[in-house]
Design a protein around this motif. Structure first.
Motif, short mmCIF file in Angstrom:
data_model
loop_
_atom_site.label_atom_id
_atom_site.label_comp_id
_atom_site.label_asym_id
_atom_site.label_seq_id
_atom_site.Cartn_x
_atom_site.Cartn_y
_atom_site.Cartn_z
N ALA A 635 -55.72 -28.34 113.63
CA ALA A 635 -56.51 -27.29 112.95
C ALA A 635 -57.81 -26.84 113.67
CB ALA A 635 -56.82 -27.49 111.45
N GLY A 636 -58.38 -28.00 114.21
CA GLY A 636 -59.41 -27.74 115.03
C GLY A 636 -59.32 -27.19 116.34
N PHE A 664 -54.98 -23.46 105.52
CA PHE A 664 -55.92 -24.17 104.35
C PHE A 664 -56.86 -24.70 105.22
CE2 PHE A 664 -57.30 -25.18 100.41
CZ PHE A 664 -57.81 -26.30 100.43
N GLU A 665 -56.50 -25.77 106.01
CA GLU A 665 -57.39 -26.71 106.83
C GLU A 665 -58.29 -25.93 107.68
OE1 GLU A 665 -59.30 -29.84 108.27
OE2 GLU A 665 -58.46 -29.55 106.43
N ILE A 666 -57.72 -24.96 108.31
CA ILE A 666 -58.57 -24.25 109.40
C ILE A 666 -59.67 -23.42 108.64
CG2 ILE A 666 -58.48 -22.22 110.89
CD1 ILE A 666 -55.55 -22.85 111.31
N ALA A 667 -59.08 -23.11 107.52
CA ALA A 667 -60.42 -22.31 106.47
C ALA A 667 -61.32 -23.32 106.06
CB ALA A 667 -59.65 -21.73 105.09
N ARG A 668 -61.09 -24.65 105.64
CA ARG A 668 -61.94 -25.38 105.16
C ARG A 668 -62.81 -25.80 106.11
NH1 ARG A 668 -63.57 -30.26 105.27
NH2 ARG A 668 -62.12 -30.72 107.12
N GLN A 669 -62.38 -26.23 107.65
CA GLN A 669 -63.37 -26.37 108.82
C GLN A 669 -64.18 -25.25 109.05
OE1 GLN A 669 -61.04 -28.05 112.17
NE2 GLN A 669 -59.83 -29.37 110.89
N PHE A 670 -63.65 -24.00 109.11
CA PHE A 670 -64.47 -22.93 109.30
C PHE A 670 -65.71 -22.86 108.36
CE2 PHE A 670 -63.65 -20.44 112.52
CZ PHE A 670 -62.29 -20.28 113.04
N ALA A 671 -65.34 -23.04 106.98
CA ALA A 671 -66.39 -23.22 105.98
C ALA A 671 -67.38 -24.25 105.95
CB ALA A 671 -65.50 -23.04 104.49
N GLN A 672 -66.75 -25.36 106.50
CA GLN A 672 -67.81 -26.64 106.79
C GLN A 672 -68.79 -26.09 107.80
OE1 GLN A 672 -66.03 -30.17 107.92
NE2 GLN A 672 -67.34 -31.46 106.51
N ALA A 673 -68.24 -25.50 108.89
CA ALA A 673 -69.11 -25.18 109.90
C ALA A 673 -70.21 -23.99 109.66
CB ALA A 673 -68.25 -24.82 111.30
N GLY A 674 -69.93 -23.41 108.47
CA GLY A 674 -70.84 -22.46 108.13
C GLY A 674 -70.53 -20.82 108.23
N PRO A 777 -55.63 -33.33 101.78
CA PRO A 777 -56.37 -32.19 101.60
C PRO A 777 -57.86 -32.68 101.41
CG PRO A 777 -54.21 -31.74 100.81
CD PRO A 777 -54.28 -33.19 101.16
N ARG A 778 -58.66 -31.67 101.77
CA ARG A 778 -60.13 -31.86 100.97
C ARG A 778 -60.70 -30.83 100.48
NH1 ARG A 778 -63.95 -34.35 105.86
NH2 ARG A 778 -65.57 -33.91 104.34
N PRO A 779 -61.37 -30.67 99.42
CA PRO A 779 -61.76 -29.34 98.77
C PRO A 779 -62.32 -28.18 99.39
CG PRO A 779 -62.50 -31.39 97.52
CD PRO A 779 -62.07 -31.77 98.66
N HIS A 780 -61.90 -27.13 99.16
CA HIS A 780 -62.29 -25.73 99.76
C HIS A 780 -62.68 -24.93 98.72
CE1 HIS A 780 -62.82 -22.29 102.31
NE2 HIS A 780 -61.93 -21.57 101.61
N SER A 781 -63.90 -24.50 98.74
CA SER A 781 -64.62 -23.56 97.61
C SER A 781 -64.45 -22.07 97.81
CB SER A 781 -66.10 -24.05 97.51
OG SER A 781 -66.98 -23.73 98.83
N GLY A 782 -64.03 -21.60 98.92
CA GLY A 782 -63.88 -20.24 99.22
C GLY A 782 -62.56 -19.70 98.47
#
Length: 843
Positions: A635-636, A664-674, A777-782
């Motif tokens: 995903a990275g 989903f994991e790509i979205a979570r990483q994008f959100a984590q990166a701001g 998976p880890r939570p994604h709030s978006g």
């Protein structure tokens, strides 16, 4: 699960009234706030304690006891909020305790194992720093008179010693309340906000500056020490942590403590001496620096204050040729630790800033290995009840492994039954057997150390720090980990690519004198230019150049080495719906998929969404790269490719079936990166661990419901398409079967069958399936939209969110018309999807 357990819903924490005031943040709180801004929800910022309690706990009295603790300690009512770009403490008058109770007493099998699984999950749940309290409590009932109390707090309001304080006070408060009395604990003389103000007083500021000058002198020429990892460090990867534990024999622990006393040292000093000697023996270095933590409670008034006081110190030991005896090394380590503790007022962040070490973002600053002693309660405490009732006892106070700031973080926990060693480690760098070997070598070294002489180097297990005789130099290819044999198998020598790649780089960067070892981004390159360079290289050399490899290699020489050994890998964008000229700056959708055959599947959806926004696919064209051996890493690589194509604007992702897990994991990483993730759409995509994580009874019901739903769909297909549908399904099953494909490959090699044109597709599918099944998976709030076609079974035993409800806090679901698994992409199905997406965008 309810057949065996009973669970009460958790109460959410929120301020009950407006009696709140603000205070300045301490240095530690500022640091944790900044780290949370960089990595929201990072579980390594949590303190997760597990209190094992013997005796029947009354849940109502338990909650009342914690309410007393909330009233007693301001830190437990504190939120950390931004104010003009700086954090401040917002301390509420009263808050509600987030509390839940789970009864595992009726669960057959390993109840303690299930409890530990729940405890690990609780430790990883994120906190919102702007919402108090930053603590939650879960009661797990294991049986009559046996409970596990999970107390999880954010490090910005609590540390390990604070958990000891809370456990001690909880027992005393509970004892009073269960007798019908009011707790009689003396009020704390100070609160954490008092410490934060004291920290910036002129006298403290002056002392901190003196300590800072000490660290600048003593660490001026420090070369950071690390044990060689099993896997290369990679930019942009998600850090994954695991833990290995080893219990030392009770006799060894006793001898270590006796040896320390005999030499006027503490057991911690002796353990550090053993570790430093072991690291030196395995690396050949005499100048070694590791990290440790101090409680930061030098004043007696701070001992009972709940808050975050811990500071990191650097222990730098330079051993000389004459220091051959263990006693000499023990004395040197003792001097180093005492000197470090005497200068502990300088915050670690200030030390890092003063030394300005090279910060590449790939490794912790100054030290990568940490060692610490676990804070423990002095003795088990009992809460005496009313006469005739069994007392409760705090049997054990343990901590869950929730991650670390360091590559290797060794925790020492002495006890009467023997020392327990726990090492949290970066699982992206080190293998489990390597860390287990490190702990085993620590035990062997400790055994030799208490025999007075410094141990000779012990046989090394694992890849960390192998002796020089075992590390025969091999031709280096690239930091990405390509083996020379792979380069030969690929049939393309790196030297053959050099002239073309070198010419393209020099032209695109406008640097005719660019050397093969200069980094692309260091000499003025950027993401968009990188994408153009990749396109030129592919056009002129005929080689696929995955964009992740370009970012990873960074130089002409390393990229050519990577491409020369690259037998697989490739991702490519394809536009299905280009943006019109008047849509400048408007971001569109990126569909994630893993095989070329899937591209056209999204065209109908792209048209339904409208011609005023772009729609592109990003496909994995060949085998999953060996470097991307986890779904998070893959995903990275996708995220880097999307970043290069869309460096600005909100991210919108779509994923179908197994590729939805990746989306989903790509979205979570994008959100984590701001980055702003406007929406992620998962079409017919089950959360891969949903069925596996269900309790046995629920799993049986869900499996039965799923089979009934699939059978009903099969009957509908047969009614519409006739018996020919059964033949087509059997043919598809045979084509996808690994055994049949293996037989066909053997026949092809023997000249008895033609090559399978679908082999590459199914290999990629197998690779992605394996990564998805191993994915946690880890939570994604978006916003997340779960789309279900008519082929997805429904029923009360099945989650309408397809298992994603536990991870998508802002998730919605929609059913769309369309026959079959790909029926969601029918014109009617795409119209429903597009309408739902537009509706969510308006909220």
């Amino acid at each position: 699960m309810r057949h065996f357990t009973q669970e009460t819903p958790a109460l959410s924490g929120e301020t009950q009234n407006g009696n709140a005031f603000t205070a300045r943040c301490s240095h530690s709180q500022t640091r944790f706030w900044l780290l949370d801004q960089l990595r929201p929800g990072d579980p390594s910022l949590h303190v997760a304690a597990r209190w094992r309690i013997a005796g029947r706990l009354d849940a109502e009295i338990l909650v009342r006891s914690f309410r007393h603790l909330l009233d007693r300690h301001e830190a437990l009512r504190t939120a950390i909020v931004g104010d003009g770009g700086r954090p401040v403490q917002r301390i509420a008058g009263t808050v509600v305790l987030p509390f839940s109770e789970i009864d595992l007493s009726g669960l057959p099998g390993d109840r303690l194992g299930e409890a530990r699984t729940i405890a690990d999950a609780e430790a990883g749940k994120p906190f919102d720093l702007a919402r108090a309290p930053l603590m939650r409590v879960t009661l797990l009932r294991l049986g009559r008179g046996d409970s596990l109390l999970l107390v999880t707090a954010h490090h910005s309001v609590c540390d390990g010693w604070s958990m000891v304080v809370l456990a001690r006070e909880f027992i005393a408060i509970y004892a009073a309340l269960i007798r019908g009395q009011q707790p009689s604990l003396a009020p704390p003389p100070l609160h954490y906000a008092d410490f934060a103000e004291w920290e910036v007083s002129p006298a403290m500021a002056e002392a901190a500056e003196r300590d800072l000058a000490f660290w600048a002198r003593s660490l001026r020429d420090l070369t950071p020490f690390e044990l060689p990892p099993d896997h290369p460090r990679r930019a942009g990867r998600e850090r994954r942590f695991a833990a290995e534990t080893r219990r030392l024999p009770a006799e060894l622990g006793e001898r270590m403590e006796a040896c320390a006393r005999a030499h006027g040292a503490t057991p911690f000093v002796l353990a550090c001496t053993v570790l430093l000697g072991l690291l030196g023996a395995r690396s050949g270095r005499r100048d070694i620096a590791i990290g440790t933590q101090v409680l930061g409670r030098d004043e007696i008034e701070l001992e009972g204050v709940v808050g975050t006081f811990v500071n990191t110190l650097v222990l730098r030991v330079e051993s000389g040729e004459s220091e051959t005896h263990f006693a000499e090394r023990l004395a040197a380590t003792r001097r180093t630790i005492l000197e470090a503790c005497d200068h502990a007022l300088a915050p670690f962040d200030r030390v890092v800033q003063a030394l300005a070490p090279c910060r590449d973002g790939l490794r912790p600053p100054l030290v990568s290995i940490n060692v610490r002693m676990r804070p423990t309660a002095e003795t088990p405490h009992a809460a005496g009840p009313a006469e005739g009732e069994a007392p409760i006892h705090l049997v054990d106070l343990d901590y869950a492994a929730s991650g670390s700031f360091f590559d290797l973080d060794l925790e020492l926990a002495p006890s009467a039954s023997g020392w327990c060693l726990t090492c949290e480690y970066d699982a992206g760098l080190y293998e489990a057997q390597t860390v287990a070997g490190l702990l085993a070598d620590f035990e062997r070294s400790a055994c030799a150390a208490v025999g007075v002489r410094l141990p000779d180097p012990a046989p090394w297990t694992g890849r960390v720090g192998r002796p020089a005789a075992e590390t025969a130099p091999a031709p280096a290819t690239a930091d990405a980990g390509i083996e020379p044999e792979a380069a030969r198998e690929a049939g393309v020598a790196p030297d053959a690519l050099l002239p073309a790649v070198r010419a393209i780089w020099r032209e695109m960067l406008g640097r005719p004198d660019l050397s093969d070892d200069e980094d692309f981004f260091a000499v003025g390159g950027h993401s968009l230019l990188a994408a153009r360079v990749v396109a030129r290289i592919e056009a002129e050399t005929g080689r696929r150049v995955p964009l992740w490899s370009f970012f990873e290699a960074g130089t002409v020489a390393r990229l050519c080495a990577l491409l020369g050994g690259e037998a697989t890998a490739g991702m490519r964008h394809r536009s299905l719906q280009d943006a019109p000229p008047d849509a400048a700056g408007r971001s569109g959708f990126t569909a994630i998929h893993h095989a070329a055959a899937d591209q056209e599947l999204y065209r109908t959806l792209a048209e339904a969404l409208g011609t005023d926004q772009p729609f592109a696919t990003l496909q994995l064209e060949s085998r999953v790269p060996r470097q991307e051996d986890t779904l998070e890493r893959l995903a990275g690589a996708y995220r880097a490719a999307i970043d290069a194509a869309q460096p600005q604007g909100p991210i919108r992702l779509v994923g179908f079936c197994r590729s939805g897990v990746l989306a989903f994991e790509i979205a979570r990483q994008f959100a984590q990166a701001g980055r702003n993730v406007a929406i992620v759409v998962l079409i017919d995509c089950w959360e891969p661990g949903y069925f596996r994580r269900l309790a046995p009874a629920a799993k049986r019901r869900a499996a039965a419901a799923y089979r009934r739903g699939r059978l009903a769909a099969l009957v509908r297909h047969v009614r519409r398409d006739g018996a020919g549908y059964l033949a087509s399904r059997a043919h598809l099953w045979l084509r996808s079967n690994r055994a049949w494909r293996g037989l066909r490959r053997g026949l092809h090699r023997a000249g008895l069958a033609s090559a399978n044109p679908e082999e590459a597709f199914w290999q990629v599918t197998d690779d992605l399936d394996a990564l998805a099944l191993a994915y946690e998976p880890r939570p994604h709030s978006g916003p997340v939209l779960i789309v279900r076609s008519e082929s997805v079974p429904v029923g009360p035993a099945l989650d309408p969110m397809l298992g994603w409800g536990a991870y998508a806090g802002n998730g919605e679901t929609v059913s769309v018309p369309g026959f079959g698994h790909e029926g969601a992409f029918s014109p009617a199905g795409c119209r429903v999807m597009a309408a739902k997406i537009s509706l969510m965008a308006c909220r």
